[in-house]
Structures are given as C-alpha cells and as structure tokens.
Design a protein around this motif. Structure first.
Motif, short mmCIF file in Angstrom:
data_model
loop_
_atom_site.label_atom_id
_atom_site.label_comp_id
_atom_site.label_asym_id
_atom_site.label_seq_id
_atom_site.Cartn_x
_atom_site.Cartn_y
_atom_site.Cartn_z
N ARG A 1 -4.28 0.20 2.68
CA ARG A 1 -4.77 -1.17 2.77
C ARG A 1 -6.03 -1.21 3.61
O ARG A 1 -6.11 -0.64 4.68
N VAL A 2 -7.04 -1.91 3.10
CA VAL A 2 -8.28 -2.13 3.80
C VAL A 2 -8.08 -3.33 4.72
O VAL A 2 -7.68 -4.40 4.26
N ARG A 3 -8.29 -3.12 5.97
CA ARG A 3 -8.09 -4.20 6.94
C ARG A 3 -9.13 -5.29 6.74
O ARG A 3 -10.30 -5.01 6.52
N ARG A 4 -8.65 -6.52 6.81
CA ARG A 4 -9.57 -7.64 6.71
C ARG A 4 -10.26 -7.84 8.05
O ARG A 4 -9.66 -7.61 9.09
N ASP B 1 0.85 -1.18 0.00
CA ASP B 1 0.00 0.00 0.00
C ASP B 1 0.89 1.24 0.00
O ASP B 1 2.13 1.14 0.00
N THR C 1 -4.82 -12.68 0.48
CA THR C 1 -3.62 -12.92 1.25
C THR C 1 -3.17 -11.69 2.03
O THR C 1 -2.82 -11.77 3.20
N ALA D 1 -5.57 -9.96 -2.76
CA ALA D 1 -6.43 -9.34 -1.76
C ALA D 1 -6.73 -10.30 -0.62
O ALA D 1 -6.76 -9.91 0.56
N GLY E 1 -4.91 -8.45 1.89
CA GLY E 1 -5.95 -7.46 2.10
C GLY E 1 -5.99 -6.53 0.90
O GLY E 1 -4.98 -6.31 0.24
N ALA E 2 -7.16 -6.04 0.58
CA ALA E 2 -7.32 -5.16 -0.58
C ALA E 2 -6.77 -3.77 -0.27
O ALA E 2 -6.64 -3.38 0.88
#
Length: 85
Positions: free
Chosen positions: A81-84, A14, A71, A69, A73-74
């Motif tokens: 980075r969008v947190r899973r 990111d 593995t 994504a 996160g997107a």
C-alpha cells in the motif's frame, strides 16, 4: 477439512494484509475446529477472492478504483500500500 473463502473488493487489501489474514484465519480454524492440534493446520484451505470494484456497491453506490484508493490508499505494483500524504 475446512475450505474458507473470503470475498473482497480488489484493491482493499495489500500483500501484507492478505498474508496476515490467511495466517490468522488458519490459526483460528486450528484453534476452533482442530481443537489446537498442530497436525490439523495442513488440512486448512483459505482462499481470498478479489473482484473488481464495479462488481460491488456500498449503500447502493457502485464502487470505483478511485473510491477504493481514496479511502484505503492505492496499492503499488509491488503489492504494498502506498501511504497517503
């Protein structure tokens, strides 16, 4: 004058990770090649090359954006980075 190129799969790093990588690689080159001279910093070029996941494989398996994504996160449109869950 060093030129460093880092090749990676698009979607793994990111914006904050890229910034940290660029700074730390530069710091390392100043320390090692520039022998600690702060003036050497302006001569260090670092580039991150990102290629689409389809251009890579891991263990013979082609990567996809979904694998990346899932593995790592997107990454949102803002580069964060969008947190899973």
């Amino acid at each position: 004058m060093p030129y460093i190129t880092i090749s990676t799969v698009r979607g793994i790093l990111d914006a904050a990770q890229k910034k940290a990588l660029l700074e730390r690689i530069t710091d390392l080159m100043v320390e090692v090649e520039g022998q600690g001279s702060p003036d050497f910093r302006r001569n260090v070029w670092v580039r991150i090359e990102e290629q689409e996941p389809a251009h890579w494989s891991l263990g013979g398996t082609p990567l996809t954006s979904e694998i990346i994504a899932g593995t790592f996160g997107a990454i949102g449109a803002d580069g964060v980075r969008v947190r899973r869950p």
